[in-house]
Design a protein around this motif. Sequence first.
Motif, PDB file in Angstrom:
ATOM      1  N   GLU A 162      -1.083  -4.485   5.117  1.00 15.92           N
ATOM      2  CA  GLU A 162      -0.459  -3.560   6.064  1.00 15.92           C
ATOM      3  C   GLU A 162      -1.213  -2.246   6.066  1.00 15.92           C
ATOM      4  OE1 GLU A 162       3.311  -1.757   5.324  1.00 15.92           O
ATOM      5  OE2 GLU A 162       3.133  -1.982   3.152  1.00 15.92           O
ATOM      6  N   LEU A 163      -1.023  -1.495   7.126  1.00 18.77           N
ATOM      7  CA  LEU A 163      -1.522  -0.131   7.194  1.00 18.77           C
ATOM      8  C   LEU A 163      -0.339   0.795   6.935  1.00 18.77           C
ATOM      9  CD1 LEU A 163      -3.939  -0.226  10.266  1.00 18.77           C
ATOM     10  CD2 LEU A 163      -4.559   0.062   7.870  1.00 18.77           C
ATOM     11  N   LYS A 164      -0.244   1.274   5.719  1.00 15.98           N
ATOM     12  CA  LYS A 164       0.871   2.138   5.350  1.00 15.98           C
ATOM     13  C   LYS A 164       0.772   3.452   6.119  1.00 15.98           C
ATOM     14  CE  LYS A 164       3.333   3.641   1.193  1.00 15.98           C
ATOM     15  NZ  LYS A 164       3.252   3.748  -0.294  1.00 15.98           N
ATOM     16  N   TYR A 165       1.906   3.889   6.671  1.00 15.05           N
ATOM     17  CA  TYR A 165       1.949   5.066   7.536  1.00 15.05           C
ATOM     18  C   TYR A 165       0.992   4.928   8.720  1.00 15.05           C
ATOM     19  CZ  TYR A 165       3.823   6.790   3.108  1.00 15.05           C
ATOM     20  OH  TYR A 165       4.529   6.932   1.946  1.00 15.05           O
ATOM     21  N   GLY A 166       0.629   3.705   9.039  1.00 16.81           N
ATOM     22  CA  GLY A 166      -0.232   3.448  10.186  1.00 16.81           C
ATOM     23  C   GLY A 166      -1.698   3.746   9.959  1.00 16.81           C
ATOM     24  N   GLN A 167      -2.078   4.235   8.735  1.00 18.35           N
ATOM     25  CA  GLN A 167      -3.454   4.668   8.532  1.00 18.35           C
ATOM     26  C   GLN A 167      -4.015   4.372   7.144  1.00 18.35           C
ATOM     27  OE1 GLN A 167      -4.467   8.568   9.907  1.00 18.35           O
ATOM     28  NE2 GLN A 167      -3.129   8.493  11.676  1.00 18.35           N
TER      29      GLN A 167
END
Length: 317
Positions: A162-167
């Motif tokens: 996954e991309l945690k916090y989108g980044q």
Amino acid sequence: MLERYIGRQVLVGYLLVFAALLSLFGIVRLMIELEDVGDGGYSSLDALHYVLFTLPSLFIFLAPVSALLGSLLALLNLARHGELLAMRAAGYSPLRSAMAVSWPALGLMLLVLLFSEFLSPVFYQQAVQMRNQAVQQRDALEAVAGREFWSRKDNQFLNIGELKYGQIPSKIRIYQFDDDNRLDWSLSARQAQILPDGNWRLSRVSLVDHLDGRRRVTPMQEYTWEPFLTPAQMERQYFPLESLAISEHRDFLDYLVRADLGRGEVSLSLWSRRVHPRVCPRMGFLAGGGVVMSAGSAAWVGVGAGGGVRGAGCGGG
């Protein structure tokens, strides 16, 4: 009863303004997206899906100006039919009229907060991921379910859970095979910090060597890995900050503070997103204040007219 009537008129004004502005901005955004049609597998239908999925974020963006214009439209409609004057003649104070105009803006603020936390992030992130998959069809990084990604170069495979916090790449697994397609070694890490030189600083690492069919596990707190992905390839998978829920945005800022990383843009964006919904009631109060001011102006005009009449009567006597 009159408060509810005015409130309904304001809500109708909101709906009309939102319908007009969402349509206008949606068409403009669609025209911009159509310029990318043909890149990779990006089609006109993908562009339409992207615009539709980003409408909740557009709703949030347009909420303050819609609160102002919708309230003014409702007041203009009431004034055109003489209803404001009739309310004033019946003893309904301008202050109560102003409050009746302002209350719906508070409800709009709560709706914007709910959209920002629950609805918009889900649809916005789906839109971004769908767009990336279509545009970057031949890219080295392939998205699968959710925020998971796979990539490969030669005999090395990378999985980002996954991309945690989108980044932030998290739940990382790396697999290295030999020329006979046998697993040579594998590595799992909790997350990665991308360094300025492009290398990844992996944390909570477990390195597993597969020697002659035996497994040797070596745990490490940190491990620096030289990735085969370029920073540009990773950045194309990031989610925009505005696509995060406000709570997730705040957690991302806390992470940057703990890691002593640059946080200026993230902090400014979070401040802007927190203030934005609170502008809605201010716009309602601004429109409601116009009722009080217009009533005051009418009163002064009435006093002046009355004085003029009395003066004329005295002169005539």
